[in-house]
Design an enzyme around this catalytic site. Sequence first.
Site, mmCIF file in Angstrom:
data_model
loop_
_atom_site.group_PDB
_atom_site.id
_atom_site.type_symbol
_atom_site.label_atom_id
_atom_site.label_comp_id
_atom_site.label_asym_id
_atom_site.label_seq_id
_atom_site.Cartn_x
_atom_site.Cartn_y
_atom_site.Cartn_z
ATOM 1 N N HIS A 55 82.359 37.944 30.950
ATOM 2 C CA HIS A 55 81.968 36.609 30.480
ATOM 3 C C HIS A 55 81.066 35.926 31.516
ATOM 4 O O HIS A 55 80.052 35.324 31.173
ATOM 5 C CB HIS A 55 83.202 35.720 30.306
ATOM 6 C CG HIS A 55 84.156 36.146 29.235
ATOM 7 N ND1 HIS A 55 85.430 36.549 29.509
ATOM 8 C CD2 HIS A 55 84.023 36.227 27.888
ATOM 9 C CE1 HIS A 55 86.067 36.838 28.387
ATOM 10 N NE2 HIS A 55 85.228 36.660 27.383
ATOM 11 N N GLN A 79 89.061 34.121 12.695
ATOM 12 C CA GLN A 79 88.540 35.488 12.842
ATOM 13 C C GLN A 79 89.645 36.522 13.109
ATOM 14 O O GLN A 79 89.369 37.697 13.244
ATOM 15 C CB GLN A 79 87.472 35.553 13.935
ATOM 16 C CG GLN A 79 87.997 35.469 15.350
ATOM 17 C CD GLN A 79 86.848 35.483 16.344
ATOM 18 O OE1 GLN A 79 86.043 34.554 16.388
ATOM 19 N NE2 GLN A 79 86.740 36.542 17.139
ATOM 20 N N GLN A 168 76.887 42.991 24.765
ATOM 21 C CA GLN A 168 76.746 44.262 24.030
ATOM 22 C C GLN A 168 78.107 44.872 23.707
ATOM 23 O O GLN A 168 78.255 45.649 22.780
ATOM 24 C CB GLN A 168 75.929 45.262 24.858
ATOM 25 C CG GLN A 168 75.602 46.535 24.069
ATOM 26 C CD GLN A 168 75.244 47.722 24.946
ATOM 27 O OE1 GLN A 168 74.481 47.577 25.890
ATOM 28 N NE2 GLN A 168 75.788 48.888 24.641
HETATM 29 P P1 AMP Z 1 85.149 36.919 23.802
HETATM 30 O O1 AMP Z 1 85.761 35.882 24.690
HETATM 31 O O2 AMP Z 1 85.872 38.212 23.809
HETATM 32 O O3 AMP Z 1 84.876 36.381 22.415
HETATM 33 O O4 AMP Z 1 83.731 37.236 24.429
HETATM 34 C C1 AMP Z 1 82.772 36.243 24.659
HETATM 35 C C2 AMP Z 1 81.447 36.898 24.940
HETATM 36 O O5 AMP Z 1 81.560 37.720 26.113
HETATM 37 C C3 AMP Z 1 80.988 37.825 23.801
HETATM 38 O O6 AMP Z 1 79.589 37.666 23.615
HETATM 39 C C4 AMP Z 1 81.342 39.183 24.329
HETATM 40 O O7 AMP Z 1 80.552 40.230 23.791
HETATM 41 C C5 AMP Z 1 81.079 39.019 25.818
HETATM 42 N N1 AMP Z 1 81.813 40.031 26.572
HETATM 43 C C6 AMP Z 1 83.105 40.413 26.389
HETATM 44 N N2 AMP Z 1 83.417 41.431 27.216
HETATM 45 C C7 AMP Z 1 82.305 41.706 27.928
HETATM 46 C C8 AMP Z 1 81.989 42.669 28.955
HETATM 47 N N3 AMP Z 1 82.877 43.552 29.375
HETATM 48 N N4 AMP Z 1 80.748 42.650 29.475
HETATM 49 C C9 AMP Z 1 79.828 41.759 29.041
HETATM 50 N N5 AMP Z 1 80.059 40.838 28.085
HETATM 51 C C10 AMP Z 1 81.281 40.810 27.526
#
Ligand code: AMP
Length: 301
Positions: A55, A79, A168
Amino acid sequence: MILFKKTNELQQYLNQCGQKEQSLPFRSRAANAFGNGTQAGIGFVPTMGALHDGHLSLLKTSTRETQLSICSIFVNPAQFNDPIDFKKYPSTLEEDILKLETNGCDILFLPHVEEIYPDGIGKKKHYDLGYLETILEGEFRPGHFQGVCMAVEKLLFIVQPDKLYLGQKDYQQCMIIARLIQLMGLEKKIDIKICPILREKDGLAMSSRNMLLDKEQRAKAPALYETLIFLKQNIGKGSLADLKKEAIHLLQQKGFKPDYIEIADAKTLKPINEWDARTNILGMVAAYNGSVRLIDNMLLN
Ligand code: AMP
């Protein structure tokens, strides 16, 4: 960093920034956000919290490329197709706030559910997402992407970013959000920036859900990454159907319950059966490690 919980207060603040009000704490940065320059505009990083370095990498890119970086933390009930998954979703708010503050976040938007869904989450709008929501994550998590769109549409409407930072890691979600932005008619206004997957030293893709793994599950968890590496190393050596079968078998042997392993066209996510060196190919995997569902992906050529 300023924290907003109320939509109208955040909008009022952003409007004031736009009007270059004198008395605002971030006046010089925020006012510039609306001007021109290499670092122009508002960067937006939507998250569900339980923040990790993945993040933060999105946030850091936003702080480099924009004048004002806004993060949101909103665990979006719409979701979650599985209510237990929603209930056990990790929350580390105090640590999150500290991490955001020390990594250059200007504004944290932390809305309650009623802010995003004043009419409740039962009142569902339908988004025409086409075949994209019938495959992979869409197939195994029915309604998931409709729920993602409900929250992201609202967040984009509130924040009105110039650049939207996505990972990604959630490859299909990036495509869904690109479609949503098209449906909202904002494709010329919002620039989507897709950031690379950050991994732990052993290859495990960082994820908030990794916090839910017990010691034994954590030790096994890099198997998803290893499966993708296996696909990458063996692509082109035989039929893709056999390769997928082998990969599924490998994961099962390690005690995982795979939902899918797919080899797809990176542009469309349509499964491919014949290997073609000119097509960008993406390996994708989703599997249960005990009760924790993990996903990962990797470009294979
Ligand atoms: P989330 O809190 O899981 O909804 O993720 C928030 C954002 O962080 C989304 O755009 C995810 O794709 C991105 N994200 C989650 N895990 C990773 C990671 N390991 N590396 C880069 N971006 C991430």
